[in-house]
Scaffold this motif. Structure first.
Motif, PDB file in Angstrom:
ATOM      1  N   PRO A 145       0.792  -1.228   0.000  1.00  0.00           N
ATOM      2  CA  PRO A 145       0.000   0.000   0.000  1.00  0.00           C
ATOM      3  C   PRO A 145       0.825   1.279   0.000  1.00  0.00           C
ATOM      4  O   PRO A 145       0.366   2.302  -0.503  1.00  0.00           O
ATOM      5  N   ALA A 146       2.019   1.256   0.546  1.00  0.00           N
ATOM      6  CA  ALA A 146       2.828   2.479   0.601  1.00  0.00           C
ATOM      7  C   ALA A 146       3.210   2.938  -0.806  1.00  0.00           C
ATOM      8  O   ALA A 146       3.174   4.135  -1.121  1.00  0.00           O
ATOM      9  N   VAL A 147       3.586   1.987  -1.653  1.00  0.00           N
ATOM     10  CA  VAL A 147       3.940   2.322  -3.031  1.00  0.00           C
ATOM     11  C   VAL A 147       2.721   2.879  -3.759  1.00  0.00           C
ATOM     12  O   VAL A 147       2.793   3.869  -4.489  1.00  0.00           O
ATOM     13  N   ALA A 148       1.587   2.224  -3.541  1.00  0.00           N
ATOM     14  CA  ALA A 148       0.361   2.659  -4.215  1.00  0.00           C
ATOM     15  C   ALA A 148      -0.093   4.035  -3.738  1.00  0.00           C
ATOM     16  O   ALA A 148      -0.617   4.832  -4.519  1.00  0.00           O
ATOM     17  N   LEU A 149       0.110   4.328  -2.453  1.00  0.00           N
ATOM     18  CA  LEU A 149      -0.343   5.606  -1.904  1.00  0.00           C
ATOM     19  C   LEU A 149       0.354   6.783  -2.582  1.00  0.00           C
ATOM     20  O   LEU A 149      -0.262   7.838  -2.801  1.00  0.00           O
ATOM     21  N   SER A 150       1.610   6.610  -2.934  1.00  0.00           N
ATOM     22  CA  SER A 150       2.324   7.702  -3.607  1.00  0.00           C
ATOM     23  C   SER A 150       1.704   7.994  -4.974  1.00  0.00           C
ATOM     24  O   SER A 150       1.649   9.144  -5.409  1.00  0.00           O
ATOM     25  N   ILE A 151       1.220   6.950  -5.643  1.00  0.00           N
ATOM     26  CA  ILE A 151       0.550   7.138  -6.936  1.00  0.00           C
ATOM     27  C   ILE A 151      -0.753   7.898  -6.748  1.00  0.00           C
ATOM     28  O   ILE A 151      -1.055   8.849  -7.477  1.00  0.00           O
ATOM     29  N   VAL A 152      -1.525   7.486  -5.738  1.00  0.00           N
ATOM     30  CA  VAL A 152      -2.818   8.114  -5.481  1.00  0.00           C
ATOM     31  C   VAL A 152      -2.651   9.562  -5.055  1.00  0.00           C
ATOM     32  O   VAL A 152      -3.437  10.437  -5.448  1.00  0.00           O
TER      33      VAL A 152
END
Length: 419
Positions: free
Chosen positions: A347-354
Motif C-alpha cells: 500500500p505504501a507504493v500505491a499511496l504515492s501514486i494516489v
C-alpha cells in the motif's frame, strides 16, 4: 399516486424508453419529436396507470399512445400528409392503446440505428456519447455528467446542441456500412461500455447494480461484433462486459449490500459467461487487438481465472494497467493501476501514486479517489486519515448502497475492524 406505482412506472421507463424513442425516431425521422412523444406517453402512463393498473405489456401500451400522439402532431403540420398516412395505417383512429400489445418487429434494429445516428461524425466525441446515453440508455443528465466528470449544466447544453445539429442536417436513422461503419464504431463502442458501467455500478439510486442495463449493453455489444467481425475491439468489449457481468450475482449480498471483489463468493460467478468471454477475447487476440477494450478484457480475465484475491496475478494486472494508461492517458486507469500496485507491491507504493492523482482536476469530484486512498491508509494503520477519506467518498457518491458501505468503513476505522 402510491410510491409503489411510482417505482413501477420508473422501472418500466428505464427498460422501455430507448426502444420507444428509437421506434418513434424511425417513424417520424426527428429525434427531438420522438423524445417529446415518448415523454407524452410517460405522462399518460403516470396519469392512467394508478387508476387502470399497469398493462400486461407496458412497452406496447406506451408505443401505442406515443403513435397516437404522433398522428395528432402530424395532423397539425400541413406539409407532412405522407407521414400522417403512414402513421394512420399503423394506428387507426378507433383503436385503443391497450389493443396494441405486440412490439414493433423492427425495435431491435431501431435501437442500433438510433445509436449510430447519435454517434454521427458531425458531432464531437463527447456529444455523441452523451446523446446516445440519454436517448438509448435513458440515463439522466446527472448520471451522464458523473460518467464524464463534468457539471450537469455543461452536459445538458452539450446534448441540446447535439440534437439540434442532427435535426438541422436531416441525418437519416440508419446503420452505416463500409468505411463509414468503421469511422463511427469507436464512439458507439464507448457508449455501449458506459451503459454497461452504469448497470454494473449505478451512479445513483438505492441499488448497487442495474442488471437490465448490463444485459442491454451486452446485447448491443454482440450485435456490433457481428456487424464488424474483423475488428478486434468489438470482440474485446464483449469479452470485457461478459467477464464483468459474470460477477453480478456475487457483487451484492442477500440484502442488496455491495460485496467487494476480494470478499466475493467466487462459486457464484457465472462460468458460462466467463467461458464465452474467454472465446471473445481469444478472437480479439487473433485479430491482433491491443486496444483499450482488449487490454481491459485481459485484466478482467486475470480476475476470472484466479481462485481467490491472493491467487490473482497482480503484477500482470499492474503491467496491463500501465499499458492501458499509456494508450488512454486516463487518470481513472492510473487509479486502478494503483489498486493493483497495492496488491503487488504494497500500500505504501500505491499511496504515492494516489497522492499524485489528488492534484488531477478531473478526479476532484470522483468518489473512488478518496475511497481508494482510504483503503490504502487503513492498510497502513493510519485510521483517522482513512476514516476522513471514507467519509469524503461517501459524501461524493450518489448511490445509496455505496454510501452506506463507505460510511460503515469509516465507522470501522474507530472500532479497529475492516482490516
Amino acid at each position: 399516486m402510491t410510491s409503489a406505482t411510482q417505482r413501477t412506472v420508473e422501472a418500466i421507463w428505464r427498460i422501455e424508453s430507448a426502444r420507444l424513442t428509437a421506434s418513434l425516431a424511425r417513424t417520424v425521422n426527428d429525434l427531438d419529436l420522438a423524445e417529446d412523444l415518448a415523454q407524452d406517453a410517460l405522462i399518460a402512463a403516470l396519469e392512467q396507470w394508478p387508476e387502470s393498473g399497469v398493462p400486461d405489456k407496458p412497452g406496447a401500451w406506451l408505443l401505442a399512445v406515443a403513435r397516437r400522439r404522433a398522428v395528432d402532431t402530424v395532423r397539425r403540420r400541413v406539409n407532412l400528409e405522407r407521414k400522417l398516412a403512414l402513421l394512420a395505417r399503423e394506428m387507426p383512429d378507433g383503436d385503443d392503446p391497450m389493443d396494441a400489445i405486440e412490439f414493433d418487429r423492427h425495435i431491435g434494429d431501431d435501437v442500433l440505428r438510433l445509436m449510430f445516428t447519435a454517434c454521427h461524425p458531425m458531432l464531437g466525441r463527447d456529444a455523441r456519447v452523451a446523446l446516445t446515453l440519454k436517448t438509448v440508455a435513458g440515463l439522466s443528465t446527472d448520471e451522464i455528467a458523473h460518467a464524464f466528470l463534468i457539471p450537469p449544466t455543461t452536459l445538458g447544453q452539450r446534448i441540446s446542441r447535439a440534437k439540434k445539429t442532427l435535426s438541422s442536417a436531416g441525418v437519416p436513422f440508419e446503420v452505416p456500412v463500409g468505411d463509414e461503419l468503421t469511422a463511427r464504431l469507436a464512439s458507439v463502442l464507448e457508449v455501449v461500455y458506459l451503459v454497461f458501467n452504469e448497470g454494473y455500478s449505478a451512479t445513483s439510486g438505492d441499488s448497487w447494480t442495474r442488471a437490465e442495463l448490463c444485459a442491454e449493453a451486452m446485447r448491443l455489444g454482440r450485435m456490433l461484433a457481428a456487424l464488424a467481425p474483423d475488428e478486434p475491439e468489438p470482440h474485446g468489449l464483449v469479452a470485457l462486459m461478459e467477464f464483468q457481468a459474470s460477477r453480478l450475482r456475487a457483487r451484492t449480498d442477500a440484502d442488496g449490500r455491495p460485496v467487494p471483489l476480494d470478499r466475493q463468493d467466487r462459486t457464484r460467478w457465472d462460468r458460462l459467461l466467463i467461458t464465452h468471454a474467454g472465446g471473445a477475447l481469444r478472437r480479439a487476440d487473433r485479430l491482433g487487438g491491443r486496444g483499450s477494450y482488449v487490454l481491459q478484457a485481459s485484466i478482467a480475465a486475470c480476475h476470472a481465472r484466479a481462485t481467490s484475491a491472493d491467487a490473482t496475478d497482480w503484477h500482470r494486472i499492474a503491467a496491463l494497467y500501465r499499458e492501458l494508461g499509456a494508450l488512454t492517458g486516463s487518470p481513472v486507469v492510473e487509479l486502478n493501476r494503483a489498486v493493483a500496485v497495492s496488491m503487488a507491491d504494497g500500500p505504501a507504493v500505491a499511496l504515492s501514486i494516489v497522492d499524485e492523482l489528488s492534484a488531477v482536476t478531473a478526479l476532484r469530484g470522483y468518489h473512488l479517489l478518496p475511497a481508494v486512498r482510504g483503503d490504502l491508509l487503513l492498510k497502513l494503520e493510519r485510521r483517522d486519515e482513512a476514516r476522513s477519506e471514507f467519509e469524503r467518498a461517501a459524501a461524493m457518491t450518489g448511490n445509496e448502497a455505496e454510501r452506506t458501505l463507505l460510511l460503515e468503513r469509516a465507522a470501522s476505522c474507530r472500532t479497529g475492524g475492516d482490516r
